[in-house]
Design a protein around this motif. Structure first.
Motif, PDB file in Angstrom:
ATOM      1  N   ASN A   7       0.790  -1.222   0.109  1.00  0.00           N
ATOM      2  CA  ASN A   7      -0.047   0.108  -0.151  1.00  0.00           C
ATOM      3  C   ASN A   7       0.788   1.316  -0.065  1.00  0.00           C
ATOM      4  OD1 ASN A   7      -2.524  -1.462   0.065  1.00  0.00           O
ATOM      5  ND2 ASN A   7      -2.672  -1.209   2.256  1.00  0.00           N
ATOM      6  N   ARG A   8       2.073   1.384   0.730  1.00  0.00           N
ATOM      7  CA  ARG A   8       2.876   2.373   0.862  1.00  0.00           C
ATOM      8  C   ARG A   8       3.449   2.516  -0.496  1.00  0.00           C
ATOM      9  NH1 ARG A   8       4.507   0.343   5.889  1.00  0.00           N
ATOM     10  NH2 ARG A   8       6.681  -0.458   4.896  1.00  0.00           N
ATOM     11  N   LEU A   9       4.015   1.412  -1.111  1.00  0.00           N
ATOM     12  CA  LEU A   9       4.482   1.567  -2.586  1.00  0.00           C
ATOM     13  C   LEU A   9       3.579   2.107  -3.583  1.00  0.00           C
ATOM     14  CD1 LEU A   9       6.585   0.811  -4.641  1.00  0.00           C
ATOM     15  CD2 LEU A   9       5.542  -1.298  -4.972  1.00  0.00           C
ATOM     16  N   ALA A  10       2.082   1.456  -3.461  1.00  0.00           N
ATOM     17  CA  ALA A  10       1.372   2.122  -4.370  1.00  0.00           C
ATOM     18  C   ALA A  10       1.153   3.477  -4.212  1.00  0.00           C
ATOM     19  CB  ALA A  10       0.047   1.318  -4.220  1.00  0.00           C
ATOM     20  N   ALA A  11       0.965   4.058  -3.043  1.00  0.00           N
ATOM     21  CA  ALA A  11       0.813   5.494  -2.694  1.00  0.00           C
ATOM     22  C   ALA A  11       2.048   6.430  -3.472  1.00  0.00           C
ATOM     23  CB  ALA A  11       0.798   5.799  -1.054  1.00  0.00           C
ATOM     24  N   SER A  12       3.351   5.726  -3.325  1.00  0.00           N
ATOM     25  CA  SER A  12       4.310   6.518  -3.629  1.00  0.00           C
ATOM     26  C   SER A  12       4.492   6.682  -4.940  1.00  0.00           C
ATOM     27  CB  SER A  12       5.667   5.945  -3.080  1.00  0.00           C
ATOM     28  OG  SER A  12       5.996   4.649  -3.517  1.00  0.00           O
ATOM     29  N   VAL A  13       4.090   5.322  -5.710  1.00  0.00           N
ATOM     30  CA  VAL A  13       4.029   5.482  -7.141  1.00  0.00           C
ATOM     31  C   VAL A  13       3.073   6.192  -7.814  1.00  0.00           C
ATOM     32  CG1 VAL A  13       4.138   4.193  -9.127  1.00  0.00           C
ATOM     33  CG2 VAL A  13       5.403   3.412  -7.183  1.00  0.00           C
ATOM     34  N   ALA A  14       1.960   6.331  -7.048  1.00  0.00           N
ATOM     35  CA  ALA A  14       0.985   7.096  -7.373  1.00  0.00           C
ATOM     36  C   ALA A  14       0.935   8.589  -7.609  1.00  0.00           C
ATOM     37  CB  ALA A  14      -0.444   6.775  -6.922  1.00  0.00           C
ATOM     38  N   THR A  15       2.177   9.213  -6.885  1.00  0.00           N
ATOM     39  CA  THR A  15       2.414  10.572  -7.002  1.00  0.00           C
ATOM     40  C   THR A  15       2.873  10.698  -8.486  1.00  0.00           C
ATOM     41  OG1 THR A  15       4.703  10.254  -6.351  1.00  0.00           O
ATOM     42  CG2 THR A  15       3.200  10.660  -4.608  1.00  0.00           C
ATOM     43  N   SER A  16       3.253   9.969  -9.202  1.00  0.00           N
ATOM     44  CA  SER A  16       3.540  10.220 -10.509  1.00  0.00           C
ATOM     45  C   SER A  16       2.783   9.430 -11.683  1.00  0.00           C
ATOM     46  CB  SER A  16       5.035   9.792 -10.847  1.00  0.00           C
ATOM     47  OG  SER A  16       5.323   8.427 -10.573  1.00  0.00           O
ATOM     48  N   GLU A 320      -2.690  -2.487  -8.624  1.00  0.00           N
ATOM     49  CA  GLU A 320      -4.150  -1.822  -8.448  1.00  0.00           C
ATOM     50  C   GLU A 320      -5.032  -2.507  -9.182  1.00  0.00           C
ATOM     51  OE1 GLU A 320      -3.606   2.054  -9.897  1.00  0.00           O
ATOM     52  OE2 GLU A 320      -2.912   2.763  -7.842  1.00  0.00           O
ATOM     53  N   ASN A 321      -4.713  -3.282 -10.309  1.00  0.00           N
ATOM     54  CA  ASN A 321      -5.601  -3.827 -11.269  1.00  0.00           C
ATOM     55  C   ASN A 321      -5.790  -5.536 -11.487  1.00  0.00           C
ATOM     56  OD1 ASN A 321      -6.594  -1.488 -13.020  1.00  0.00           O
ATOM     57  ND2 ASN A 321      -4.409  -1.142 -12.800  1.00  0.00           N
ATOM     58  N   ALA A 322      -4.724  -5.990 -10.691  1.00  0.00           N
ATOM     59  CA  ALA A 322      -4.763  -7.573 -10.727  1.00  0.00           C
ATOM     60  C   ALA A 322      -4.491  -8.038  -9.335  1.00  0.00           C
ATOM     61  CB  ALA A 322      -3.618  -7.993 -11.608  1.00  0.00           C
ATOM     62  N   GLY A 323      -4.621  -7.017  -8.148  1.00  0.00           N
ATOM     63  CA  GLY A 323      -4.420  -7.325  -6.894  1.00  0.00           C
ATOM     64  C   GLY A 323      -2.980  -8.185  -6.622  1.00  0.00           C
ATOM     65  N   ALA A 324      -1.988  -7.713  -7.555  1.00  0.00           N
ATOM     66  CA  ALA A 324      -0.724  -8.462  -7.325  1.00  0.00           C
ATOM     67  C   ALA A 324      -0.207  -8.365  -5.936  1.00  0.00           C
ATOM     68  CB  ALA A 324       0.081  -7.959  -8.528  1.00  0.00           C
ATOM     69  N   ASP A 325       0.485  -9.364  -5.579  1.00  0.00           N
ATOM     70  CA  ASP A 325       1.301  -9.192  -4.295  1.00  0.00           C
ATOM     71  C   ASP A 325       2.696  -9.347  -4.557  1.00  0.00           C
ATOM     72  OD1 ASP A 325       1.690  -9.593  -1.558  1.00  0.00           O
ATOM     73  OD2 ASP A 325       1.524 -11.708  -1.362  1.00  0.00           O
ATOM     74  N   ILE A 326       3.374  -7.960  -4.946  1.00  0.00           N
ATOM     75  CA  ILE A 326       4.758  -8.118  -5.537  1.00  0.00           C
ATOM     76  C   ILE A 326       5.441  -7.387  -4.194  1.00  0.00           C
ATOM     77  CG2 ILE A 326       6.065  -6.934  -7.057  1.00  0.00           C
ATOM     78  CD1 ILE A 326       3.884  -6.551  -8.964  1.00  0.00           C
ATOM     79  N   PRO A 327       6.347  -8.209  -3.701  1.00  0.00           N
ATOM     80  CA  PRO A 327       7.036  -7.486  -2.501  1.00  0.00           C
ATOM     81  C   PRO A 327       7.991  -6.432  -3.028  1.00  0.00           C
ATOM     82  CG  PRO A 327       7.586 -10.177  -2.777  1.00  0.00           C
ATOM     83  CD  PRO A 327       6.531  -9.661  -3.974  1.00  0.00           C
ATOM     84  N   ALA A 328       7.995  -5.413  -2.001  1.00  0.00           N
ATOM     85  CA  ALA A 328       8.528  -4.247  -2.346  1.00  0.00           C
ATOM     86  C   ALA A 328      10.092  -4.433  -2.778  1.00  0.00           C
ATOM     87  CB  ALA A 328       8.645  -3.231  -1.217  1.00  0.00           C
ATOM     88  N   ASP A 329      10.874  -5.465  -2.165  1.00  0.00           N
ATOM     89  CA  ASP A 329      12.415  -5.726  -2.661  1.00  0.00           C
ATOM     90  C   ASP A 329      12.457  -6.500  -4.166  1.00  0.00           C
ATOM     91  OD1 ASP A 329      11.510  -8.168  -2.362  1.00  0.00           O
ATOM     92  OD2 ASP A 329      12.814  -8.793  -0.741  1.00  0.00           O
ATOM     93  N   GLN A 330      11.247  -6.573  -4.745  1.00  0.00           N
ATOM     94  CA  GLN A 330      11.281  -7.011  -6.128  1.00  0.00           C
ATOM     95  C   GLN A 330      10.846  -6.128  -7.112  1.00  0.00           C
ATOM     96  OE1 GLN A 330       9.129 -10.643  -6.739  1.00  0.00           O
ATOM     97  NE2 GLN A 330      10.137 -11.636  -5.003  1.00  0.00           N
ATOM     98  N   ILE A 331      10.824  -4.712  -6.667  1.00  0.00           N
ATOM     99  CA  ILE A 331      10.679  -3.537  -7.326  1.00  0.00           C
ATOM    100  C   ILE A 331      11.905  -2.605  -7.426  1.00  0.00           C
ATOM    101  CG2 ILE A 331       9.034  -1.811  -7.755  1.00  0.00           C
ATOM    102  CD1 ILE A 331       6.818  -3.264  -6.145  1.00  0.00           C
ATOM    103  N   HIS A 332      12.117  -2.348  -8.919  1.00  0.00           N
ATOM    104  CA  HIS A 332      13.448  -1.416  -9.020  1.00  0.00           C
ATOM    105  C   HIS A 332      13.333  -0.357  -8.307  1.00  0.00           C
ATOM    106  CE1 HIS A 332      16.968  -0.202 -11.433  1.00  0.00           C
ATOM    107  NE2 HIS A 332      16.135   0.921 -11.441  1.00  0.00           N
ATOM    108  N   GLY A 333      14.323  -0.259  -7.704  1.00  0.00           N
ATOM    109  CA  GLY A 333      14.628   1.192  -6.973  1.00  0.00           C
ATOM    110  C   GLY A 333      14.302   1.220  -5.618  1.00  0.00           C
ATOM    111  N   ASN A 334      13.777   0.012  -4.918  1.00  0.00           N
ATOM    112  CA  ASN A 334      13.276  -0.355  -3.486  1.00  0.00           C
ATOM    113  C   ASN A 334      14.546  -1.159  -2.823  1.00  0.00           C
ATOM    114  OD1 ASN A 334      10.997   1.347  -3.669  1.00  0.00           O
ATOM    115  ND2 ASN A 334       9.907  -0.605  -4.330  1.00  0.00           N
TER     116      ASN A 334
END
Length: 334
Positions: A7-16, A320-334
């Motif tokens: 949720n925190r990741l979603a909020a941060s990316v949503a800024t852009s 947001e659209n597929a309910g993906a459970d993507i760990p933050a450490d698997q997202i580039h830049g985190n």
């Protein structure tokens, strides 16, 4: 805890990224940093990558109003290199070559971990299949004669990387030949090759064309051969449907490897999010580009299996659209 992280990741990316699907349609999305044009690294003409990749590139270009298109390349290994360096904005790869590239064992640049190529969206499974002319009398892997001339696709492609190893594992003795799929299909028809070993989404355009022009045998693996390959390689069970080729009267036993679209990790999150939205929001439109896109579905986001880092813009879309459970450490830049 994971839900809070996402949720925190979603909020941060949503800024852009402002609900890009609707915003793009209204022309209100922030296009700061977007490129004026883009290319998608595909593979050789006559193969599924070229048809599929050129198709979604043109779709994205039309929908987003940006110049873009598919580019002929050597396939997944080269695409990883092109996207990693930024020479291509987007590309397509299979999980095996992706894992090798990230580990620094891509033969194009040995020792260079290609960690700046990010996962964008799931495409389809690549079945490994063997085709011969009916006139050859070859109807099974065990009937391939010693010293057979086998076309394995472009050098460095998924097919060329893995199919020769599979054939060796199954005890086949062969002469290795490389080339574009259309060229290899023509060489098979002209008697310059004995077999072509395809790793490509089905139907493979070159095989469909061969079916129209001559009689072919599409050769399946036996249960034992399939089990041997499953044990030795990063592949899954697969059946080529009887409706895929007119030659087939029943499903053909095979193995497959998942394909993913990739993006240069430095591309703006809003741009990649918009591209993913165009491709993933209307599957029927994608299937009209190529039938293999029947598997280009949001729920297949998990087929990445942690191999590639996710692009933040793509991760945002799937969360947001597929309910993906993507760990933050698997997202580039985190």
């Amino acid at each position: 805890m994971r839900t809070q992280t996402i949720n925190r990741l979603a909020a941060s990316v949503a800024t852009s990224v402002f609900c890009v699907g609707a915003a793009v349609a209204d022309g209100h999305v922030d296009r700061t940093g977007w490129p004026e044009s883009f290319t998608v690294g595909t593979a050789s003409q006559g193969g599924t990558y070229f048809a599929y990749g050129s198709g979604w590139a043109n779709l994205v270009a039309d929908e987003l109003g940006i110049s873009g298109g598919g580019e002929v390349t050597g396939g997944p290994m080269q695409n990883m290199a092109l996207v990693h360096t930024g020479d291509a904005a987007f590309g397509m790869t299979t999980m095996g070559p992706a894992a090798e590239s990230i580990a620094g064992t891509n033969p194009i640049a040995p020792g260079l971990p290609m960690t700046n190529a990010c996962a964008m969206f799931p495409m389809y499974q690549t079945p490994f299949s063997v085709t011969a002319l009916s006139s050859s009398g070859i109807t099974s892997i065990s009937e391939i004669p010693a010293g057979a001339r086998i076309g394995f696709g472009p050098a460095g492609s998924t097919s060329d990387t893995y199919f020769p190893r599979m054939m060796e594992t199954l005890g086949v003795d062969f002469e290795r030949r490389n080339g574009g799929w259309s060229d290899l299909g023509g060489q098979l028809q002209d008697g310059l090759l004995d077999v072509i070993a395809f790793a490509a989404g089905v139907p493979v355009p070159a095989v469909s064309q061969l079916e129209v022009q001559t009689d072919v045998n599409i050769i399946e693996f036996t249960e034992e051969e399939q089990a041997t390959i499953l044990d030795a390689f990063p592949v899954s069970e697969f059946e080529i449907g009887a409706d895929v080729y007119t030659t087939l009267e029943a499903p053909a036993r095979s193995v497959s490897m998942w394909n993913f679209a990739i993006a240069n990790c430095d591309l703006p999150a809003s741009f990649v999010n918009a591209v993913v939205d165009v491709v993933m929001s209307d599957n029927e439109r994608m299937v009209n580009i190529h039938r293999a896109a029947a598997s280009t579905l949001p729920e297949n986001w998990d087929k990445n299996n942690g191999v590639l880092p996710w692009h933040p813009g793509a991760a945002q879309w799937f969360i947001e659209n597929a309910g993906a459970d993507i760990p933050a450490d698997q997202i580039h830049g985190n």
